[in-house]
Every structure is written in C-alpha cells, then in structure tokens.
Design a protein around this motif. Structure first.
Motif, short mmCIF file in Angstrom:
data_model
loop_
_atom_site.label_atom_id
_atom_site.label_comp_id
_atom_site.label_asym_id
_atom_site.label_seq_id
_atom_site.Cartn_x
_atom_site.Cartn_y
_atom_site.Cartn_z
N ALA A 167 -14.22 -10.15 -56.24
CA ALA A 167 -13.80 -12.07 -56.31
C ALA A 167 -13.73 -12.00 -55.03
O ALA A 167 -13.38 -13.60 -54.63
CB ALA A 167 -12.51 -12.29 -56.71
N ALA A 168 -14.94 -11.67 -54.51
CA ALA A 168 -15.73 -11.99 -53.39
C ALA A 168 -14.49 -12.43 -51.81
O ALA A 168 -14.40 -12.05 -51.06
CB ALA A 168 -16.18 -13.39 -53.77
N SER A 169 -13.07 -12.89 -52.22
CA SER A 169 -12.18 -13.29 -51.33
C SER A 169 -10.84 -12.39 -51.55
O SER A 169 -9.86 -12.57 -51.00
CB SER A 169 -12.57 -14.57 -51.16
N SER A 170 -10.79 -12.05 -52.57
CA SER A 170 -9.39 -11.30 -52.49
C SER A 170 -9.43 -9.89 -52.15
O SER A 170 -10.21 -8.85 -52.12
CB SER A 170 -9.22 -11.37 -53.98
N LEU A 171 -8.47 -9.88 -51.45
CA LEU A 171 -7.66 -8.63 -51.22
C LEU A 171 -7.78 -7.32 -51.86
O LEU A 171 -6.16 -7.43 -52.44
CB LEU A 171 -7.18 -8.54 -49.75
N GLN A 172 -8.33 -6.48 -51.62
CA GLN A 172 -7.51 -4.78 -52.46
C GLN A 172 -6.03 -4.35 -52.09
O GLN A 172 -6.09 -4.85 -51.38
CB GLN A 172 -8.61 -4.18 -52.64
N SER A 173 -5.49 -4.48 -53.26
CA SER A 173 -3.93 -4.10 -52.87
C SER A 173 -3.98 -2.81 -51.78
O SER A 173 -4.56 -1.92 -51.92
CB SER A 173 -3.30 -3.32 -54.09
N GLY A 174 -2.42 -2.51 -50.73
CA GLY A 174 -3.67 -1.89 -49.41
C GLY A 174 -4.65 -1.84 -48.50
O GLY A 174 -4.47 -0.63 -47.53
N VAL A 175 -5.21 -2.71 -48.54
CA VAL A 175 -6.05 -2.84 -47.64
C VAL A 175 -6.23 -3.47 -46.53
O VAL A 175 -5.48 -5.26 -46.81
CB VAL A 175 -7.80 -3.20 -48.03
N PRO A 176 -6.05 -3.23 -45.55
CA PRO A 176 -5.22 -4.00 -44.27
C PRO A 176 -5.99 -5.55 -44.35
O PRO A 176 -7.46 -6.11 -44.54
CB PRO A 176 -6.16 -3.50 -42.95
N SER A 177 -5.32 -6.42 -43.94
CA SER A 177 -5.85 -8.06 -43.38
C SER A 177 -6.44 -7.99 -42.44
O SER A 177 -7.43 -8.99 -42.31
CB SER A 177 -4.60 -9.01 -43.30
N ARG A 178 -7.22 -7.53 -41.65
CA ARG A 178 -8.58 -7.15 -40.80
C ARG A 178 -9.66 -7.24 -41.91
O ARG A 178 -10.64 -7.74 -41.06
CB ARG A 178 -8.45 -6.29 -39.90
N PHE A 179 -9.60 -7.50 -42.81
CA PHE A 179 -10.89 -7.58 -44.10
C PHE A 179 -11.30 -9.11 -44.20
O PHE A 179 -10.14 -9.17 -44.91
CB PHE A 179 -10.73 -5.58 -44.85
N ARG A 180 -11.97 -9.65 -44.23
CA ARG A 180 -12.20 -10.57 -44.99
C ARG A 180 -13.21 -10.59 -45.74
O ARG A 180 -14.19 -10.63 -45.07
CB ARG A 180 -11.68 -11.63 -43.74
N GLY A 181 -13.00 -11.56 -46.80
CA GLY A 181 -14.71 -11.61 -47.68
C GLY A 181 -14.34 -12.95 -47.73
O GLY A 181 -12.63 -14.25 -48.27
N SER A 182 -15.55 -14.01 -47.79
CA SER A 182 -15.60 -15.02 -48.36
C SER A 182 -17.12 -15.21 -48.98
O SER A 182 -18.21 -14.88 -48.78
CB SER A 182 -15.76 -15.48 -47.19
#
Lengths: 107, 122
Positions: free
Chosen positions: A50-65
């Motif tokens: 959904a463009a900006s929702s982080l999949q469970s278990g993925v580090p927060s340094r990844f960001r989508g927009s």
C-alpha cells in the motif's frame, strides 16, 4: 497494461548512506504499490505494501511514499544486508506488473 | 510456520507440457488468492496468473494466456500451474506467492515459495 518504470537501474552506495529508488506507473494506481527485495538465488521478500505500509519484520530504515503515479523507496542508513535488487509492483489491476528492478551495489 | 513449497520443475522439450505444484502450510489456504510469478535467468519478475480463493476466477498474463492454466485444490492446500505448448522463452524459475490480505486477490505478495526451475530445451 500498466507499465512500471524504476530508476535508477543500478546504484552504488556505502554502508550508512541514504538511498532512494523511484518507481513511476504509466497510469494512476492510487496506493496499490508494493516493494520487494531480492537477493541472489532467493525468492523476493515483501518490504512495503500500500505504498507506505511497512511489512511486519522489516526494519524501520525502509520507508515508502507516493501515490498516483510516482513512488519512492528510501533506505535511510544502508546496512550490509541491504545490498540486493529491489522491485516495485503495481497491484491496482490485472495484469499485475513489476518494475525492471534496481540493483543496489556496495561502493 | 507459513510456507509454500513448489515442485514439478525440470527439463522439457519445446511443445511439451509440465504441471507445477505449490503446497501451502501454516495458514488457511482456502482464504487467500494465489499467484504464479516467474523469473528468467538474469532477468526481472514477470507475473503469470492469479486464482481467487475459491478457485472460481482466474486471470493470466498475455505471454501465457491460452497455454497455461492455474488451478487449486483447497482440500489438499495445493496450487497448480498446468503449462502446455512450452517454448524456450518459458525457461525460468517459477514462484508461487500468497496475497497478503485475504479480502483482495490483487494485493502484495507476502509469502513466496523457494521456486522451481523450468528449462525448455531440445
């Protein structure tokens, strides 16, 4: 069919760098975009949906927009395990289509 | 543990057929739409087909429409891909994938199998 265009096709960066990958859709896909990471010999791994929702278990340094036709994936501080190929995918309509991939290499 | 395990790949001559299987475990298979995605050697990802959770609806990519058929047996927690009239350009690693959200079949893929390799060559 919806065409997905990623840029750059490849990028070199160092550990600790911030990297941004872009993905452009040929028509409006709202927020129906996902990002995957693939390492050699392995199946793709879902990072964002959904463009900006982080999949469970993925580090927060990844960001989508993004939304509509223009999207970005940003990795805020590269770690050694982040060097891989990244794909965007539109799930707005069939046929589902992927970007051509962005290879992230160690500088 | 949520898992997908593909099988059935191998070397096949052009024009012949092959059936791939994908066995699911660790989740309620019958609740989720399922997809097949392939990747030719050294190339990117190509979506092949989707089937609804009940198996009543399916869509295909243009490159396989009319040659490949996706199906599922929810009693066996297994997804299938029947591939007919195989061509050298069908040579690829074939992955099955589960949609993330059971309410939609065109969604992100949160679980992928390890892949099964299909080589079409005389």
């Amino acid at each position: 069919d919806i065409q997905m265009t990623q840029s750059p096709s490849s990028v070199s960066a160092a550990v600790g760098d911030r990297v941004t990958i872009t993905c452009r859709a040929s028509q409006d896909i709202s927020s129906w975009l996902a990002w995957y990471q693939q390492k050699p010999g392995k199946a793709p791994k879902l990072l964002m949906y959904a463009a900006s929702s982080l999949q469970s278990g993925v580090p927060s340094r990844f960001r989508g927009s993004g939304s509509g036709t223009d999207f970005t994936l940003t990795i805020s501080s590269l770690q050694p395990e982040d060097f891989a190929t990244y794909y965007c995918q539109q799930a707005n309509s069939f046929p589902i289509t992927f970007g051509q991939g962005t290879r992230l290499e160690i500088k | 543990q949520v898992q997908l395990v593909e099988s059935g790949g191998g070397v096949v001559q052009p024009g012949r057929s092959l059936r791939l299987s994908c066995e699911a475990s660790g989740f309620t298979f019958s609740n989720f739409g399922m997809h097949w995605v392939r990747q030719a050697p050294g190339e990117g990802l190509e979506w092949m087909a989707v089937i609804s959770f009940q198996g009543t609806n399916a869509y295909y990519g243009d490159s396989v429409k009319g040659r490949f058929t996706i199906s599922r047996d929810n009693s066996k927690n297994t997804l299938y891909l029947q591939m007919n009239s195989l061509r050298p350009e069908d040579t690829a690693m074939y992955y099955c994938a589960k949609v993330r959200d059971s309410s939609s079949w065109n969604e992100a893929f949160d679980i992928w199998g390890q892949g099964t390799m299909v080589t079409v060559s005389s």
